[in-house]
Design a protein around this motif. Structure first.
Motif, mmCIF file in Angstrom:
data_model
loop_
_atom_site.group_PDB
_atom_site.id
_atom_site.type_symbol
_atom_site.label_atom_id
_atom_site.label_comp_id
_atom_site.label_asym_id
_atom_site.label_seq_id
_atom_site.Cartn_x
_atom_site.Cartn_y
_atom_site.Cartn_z
ATOM 1 N N LYS A 244 25.160 -43.565 -64.499
ATOM 2 C CA LYS A 244 24.161 -42.689 -63.877
ATOM 3 C C LYS A 244 23.231 -43.414 -62.913
ATOM 4 O O LYS A 244 22.255 -42.833 -62.457
ATOM 5 C CB LYS A 244 23.297 -41.978 -64.948
ATOM 6 C CG LYS A 244 24.068 -41.275 -66.044
ATOM 7 C CD LYS A 244 24.878 -40.113 -65.498
ATOM 8 C CE LYS A 244 25.547 -39.340 -66.622
ATOM 9 N NZ LYS A 244 26.438 -38.270 -66.106
ATOM 10 N N SER A 245 23.478 -44.672 -62.612
ATOM 11 C CA SER A 245 22.555 -45.404 -61.756
ATOM 12 C C SER A 245 23.302 -46.395 -60.871
ATOM 13 O O SER A 245 23.984 -47.284 -61.389
ATOM 14 C CB SER A 245 21.518 -46.152 -62.610
ATOM 15 O OG SER A 245 20.641 -46.896 -61.777
ATOM 16 N N THR B 196 29.793 -39.218 -58.381
ATOM 17 C CA THR B 196 28.499 -38.587 -58.126
ATOM 18 C C THR B 196 27.402 -39.595 -57.804
ATOM 19 O O THR B 196 26.560 -39.353 -56.939
ATOM 20 C CB THR B 196 28.060 -37.742 -59.338
ATOM 21 O OG1 THR B 196 28.016 -38.582 -60.499
ATOM 22 C CG2 THR B 196 29.004 -36.595 -59.571
ATOM 23 N N CYS B 197 27.393 -40.748 -58.480
ATOM 24 C CA CYS B 197 26.294 -41.708 -58.322
ATOM 25 C C CYS B 197 26.528 -42.725 -57.208
ATOM 26 O O CYS B 197 25.581 -43.354 -56.742
ATOM 27 C CB CYS B 197 26.058 -42.462 -59.632
ATOM 28 S SG CYS B 197 25.635 -41.379 -61.009
ATOM 29 N N ASP C 61 31.020 -40.293 -62.893
ATOM 30 C CA ASP C 61 29.814 -41.071 -62.578
ATOM 31 C C ASP C 61 29.999 -41.866 -61.287
ATOM 32 O O ASP C 61 29.089 -41.942 -60.451
ATOM 33 C CB ASP C 61 29.501 -42.044 -63.720
ATOM 34 C CG ASP C 61 29.101 -41.324 -64.989
ATOM 35 O OD1 ASP C 61 28.614 -40.174 -64.880
ATOM 36 O OD2 ASP C 61 29.275 -41.897 -66.083
ATOM 37 N N HIS D 33 29.640 -40.140 -53.613
ATOM 38 C CA HIS D 33 29.059 -38.947 -53.006
ATOM 39 C C HIS D 33 27.636 -39.214 -52.529
ATOM 40 O O HIS D 33 27.261 -38.817 -51.421
ATOM 41 C CB HIS D 33 29.070 -37.794 -54.010
ATOM 42 C CG HIS D 33 28.596 -36.503 -53.419
ATOM 43 N ND1 HIS D 33 27.273 -36.109 -53.501
ATOM 44 C CD2 HIS D 33 29.249 -35.534 -52.731
ATOM 45 C CE1 HIS D 33 27.138 -34.940 -52.896
ATOM 46 N NE2 HIS D 33 28.315 -34.574 -52.416
ATOM 47 N N ARG D 34 26.868 -39.909 -53.324
ATOM 48 C CA ARG D 34 25.459 -40.134 -52.980
ATOM 49 C C ARG D 34 25.305 -40.919 -51.681
ATOM 50 O O ARG D 34 24.415 -40.639 -50.872
ATOM 51 C CB ARG D 34 24.765 -40.882 -54.117
ATOM 52 C CG ARG D 34 23.294 -41.161 -53.818
ATOM 53 C CD ARG D 34 22.622 -41.882 -54.949
ATOM 54 N NE ARG D 34 21.244 -42.221 -54.616
ATOM 55 C CZ ARG D 34 20.443 -42.933 -55.391
ATOM 56 N NH1 ARG D 34 20.877 -43.377 -56.567
ATOM 57 N NH2 ARG D 34 19.205 -43.202 -55.009
ATOM 58 N N TYR D 35 26.192 -41.908 -51.458
ATOM 59 C CA TYR D 35 26.042 -42.775 -50.291
ATOM 60 C C TYR D 35 27.092 -42.497 -49.211
ATOM 61 O O TYR D 35 27.322 -43.336 -48.340
ATOM 62 C CB TYR D 35 26.118 -44.243 -50.731
ATOM 63 C CG TYR D 35 24.915 -44.671 -51.527
ATOM 64 C CD1 TYR D 35 23.712 -44.994 -50.898
ATOM 65 C CD2 TYR D 35 24.966 -44.733 -52.921
ATOM 66 C CE1 TYR D 35 22.597 -45.381 -51.621
ATOM 67 C CE2 TYR D 35 23.850 -45.124 -53.661
ATOM 68 C CZ TYR D 35 22.677 -45.445 -53.012
ATOM 69 O OH TYR D 35 21.563 -45.821 -53.729
ATOM 70 N N ARG D 36 27.702 -41.299 -49.260
ATOM 71 C CA ARG D 36 28.758 -40.993 -48.296
ATOM 72 C C ARG D 36 28.254 -40.996 -46.858
ATOM 73 O O ARG D 36 29.004 -41.281 -45.924
ATOM 74 C CB ARG D 36 29.376 -39.632 -48.639
ATOM 75 C CG ARG D 36 28.450 -38.437 -48.418
ATOM 76 C CD ARG D 36 29.008 -37.186 -49.086
ATOM 77 N NE ARG D 36 28.213 -35.985 -48.803
ATOM 78 C CZ ARG D 36 27.071 -35.690 -49.400
ATOM 79 N NH1 ARG D 36 26.573 -36.525 -50.332
ATOM 80 N NH2 ARG D 36 26.414 -34.586 -49.103
ATOM 81 N N HIS D 37 26.968 -40.694 -46.643
ATOM 82 C CA HIS D 37 26.446 -40.560 -45.285
ATOM 83 C C HIS D 37 26.257 -41.908 -44.584
ATOM 84 O O HIS D 37 26.026 -41.941 -43.376
ATOM 85 C CB HIS D 37 25.113 -39.807 -45.294
ATOM 86 C CG HIS D 37 25.247 -38.379 -45.729
ATOM 87 N ND1 HIS D 37 26.110 -37.492 -45.104
ATOM 88 C CD2 HIS D 37 24.651 -37.680 -46.739
ATOM 89 C CE1 HIS D 37 26.021 -36.318 -45.697
ATOM 90 N NE2 HIS D 37 25.153 -36.403 -46.688
ATOM 91 N N GLN E 237 17.411 -46.640 -48.003
ATOM 92 C CA GLN E 237 16.818 -45.315 -47.845
ATOM 93 C C GLN E 237 17.456 -44.622 -46.648
ATOM 94 O O GLN E 237 17.517 -45.194 -45.555
ATOM 95 C CB GLN E 237 15.310 -45.411 -47.616
ATOM 96 C CG GLN E 237 14.643 -44.053 -47.435
ATOM 97 C CD GLN E 237 13.137 -44.154 -47.217
ATOM 98 O OE1 GLN E 237 12.597 -45.268 -47.202
ATOM 99 N NE2 GLN E 237 12.479 -43.031 -47.044
#
Length: 404
Positions: free
Chosen positions: A81-82, A17-18, A14, A21-25, A100
């Motif tokens: 998950k959040s 992924t949450c 979790d 990975h989600r905010y790697r950029h 965003q």
């Protein structure tokens, strides 16, 4: 994760992924779009948080002091998950925010509870608090009326954003074997505007200083100084160096030589243009650049031997920081960008780039009769290297075009 009780129920997957990975950029260095003022944001992974740190120069005029930093936002897992985004702006602790990813190399932040930024004493208390943090003093301590106006203008302009900002990625400049010193970020003095952050980069026989933070005269993103490493400035002995007219004469003679050779290159046309990329690809070592004339031969030998050359500012040249080094390695001809308020009537004017050591340099603005001292930002930044020299050059063009 096992040490922190709040995270006992979390799964490693979790967190990856949450959060990671989600905010790697958004990891790395960024410049906020705050009009002419810009800024420097560093987004890092810190334990089980992703935190956006705004880096601020030390208080004027102490360029050798370390950078200051404060958190603007953080992201972490409050539940499985959040991921939760929190705004850290203001003095009332973390509160609800939003991030965003707009497009590649660009993202925006939004605070959903801007009332957390307000203070009980209203705008006056907010201004006094901001002034202590930004300048380390009160308005009564600043006697220069023009400086007071600039400070008040910056507070009014920047506070209206309420941490709702758009950020564009920036890279650290690539380093090449022939560079005069290691490129990177430097803190510099800019008169009544205080300290600003400049990125020094090398491009063949030229060095460029690009503003990462700026002011209403020369905005962030603009090229504040440009140095031609082919043209060494032969400093006179210390007694003659105190005479501003003598230094000005030497610099203007070199400037006229530069102008004539540029005109000759323009007149020679396309044939020379085809050869130019190959020439610029070769970084010119300092020892191969043009030698000073006879008057500075002894000083040149001292500089070459590593002892340095005596240096003092000419009479009449103002400096925010009088604690500049009294010896330098070498000097080069350069130009500095000056403009009126609102970046009106910008023009490049002649000056002297003074290399003190690996971590400090200066620039004498002849027309302004002022001196800027720059000191290297020593902080280590991860995820900030350009993927290629071309990507770095493209980034410089992009941030400059935003304020042109």
């Amino acid at each position: 994760m096992r040490i922190l009780p709040d995270y006992e129920h979390m799964e490693y997957r979790d967190v990856y992924t949450c959060l990671l990975h989600r905010y790697r950029h958004i990891l790395g260095l960024w410049q906020p779009d705050i009009g002419p003022y810009g800024g420097l944001l560093n987004v890092v992974v810190d334990g089980l948080f992703i935190i956006g740190w705004m880096y601020l120069p030390p208080h004027d005029p102490h360029v050798d002091d370390p950078m200051r930093f404060k958190p603007l936002f953080r992201i972490h897992l409050m539940e499985r998950k959040s991921a939760t985004v929190e705004c850290m702006y203001g003095h009332k602790g973390p509160h609800n925010g939003h991030i965003q990813v707009v497009k590649k190399d660009e993202f925006s932040t939004k605070c959903n509870q801007t009332d957390h930024h307000r203070m009980a004493g209203g705008r006056q208390e907010e201004f006094r608090t901001w002034l202590r943090e930004e300048w380390g003093r009160t308005l009564e301590d600043i006697f220069h009326e023009h400086m007071q106006e600039l400070i008040l203008m910056k507070f009014i302009y920047t506070s209206q954003y309420d941490n709702c900002l758009t950020y564009r990625r920036i890279y650290l400049p690539p380093s090449r074997p022939g560079d005069l010193i290691k490129p990177g970020l430097f803190k510099g003095t800019y008169g009544s505007h205080g300290l600003e952050i400049v990125m020094l980069s090398f491009h063949g026989h030229r060095a460029r200083g690009t503003k990462i933070t700026g002011d209403p005269n020369i905005p962030a993103g603009q090229q504040t100084v440009e140095i031609d490493l082919r043209y060494r400035i032969p400093l006179p002995d210390v007694e003659n160096l105190r005479n501003f007219n003598e230094l000005s004469r030497i610099v203007l003679e070199v400037g006229e030589q530069v102008r004539q050779e540029q005109q000759q290159e323009a007149d020679e046309g396309p044939a020379l243009a085809q050869e130019q990329p190959a020439r610029e690809a070769e970084a010119v070592p300092a020892e191969d650049s043009r030698k000073p004339e006879d008057g500075a031969a002894a000083a040149e030998q001292a500089a070459q031997s590593g002892k340095g050359q005596p240096f003092v500012l000419p009479m009449g040249v103002s400096s925010r920081n009088e604690d500049y080094p009294r010896t330098c390695r070498m000097c080069f001809y350069g130009t500095g960008l000056i403009a009126g308020h609102g970046f009106t009537s910008p023009e490049r004017t002649p000056g002297v780039f003074v290399l003190f050591d690996e971590d400090r340099f200066g620039f004498i603005w002849l027309e302004l009769k002022s001196f800027s001292l720059y000191s290297r930002v020593q902080a280590a930044f991860r995820n900030a290297d350009a993927p290629s020299p071309q990507a770095f050059d493209e980034m410089l063009k992009n941030i400059q075009s935003l304020t042109s």
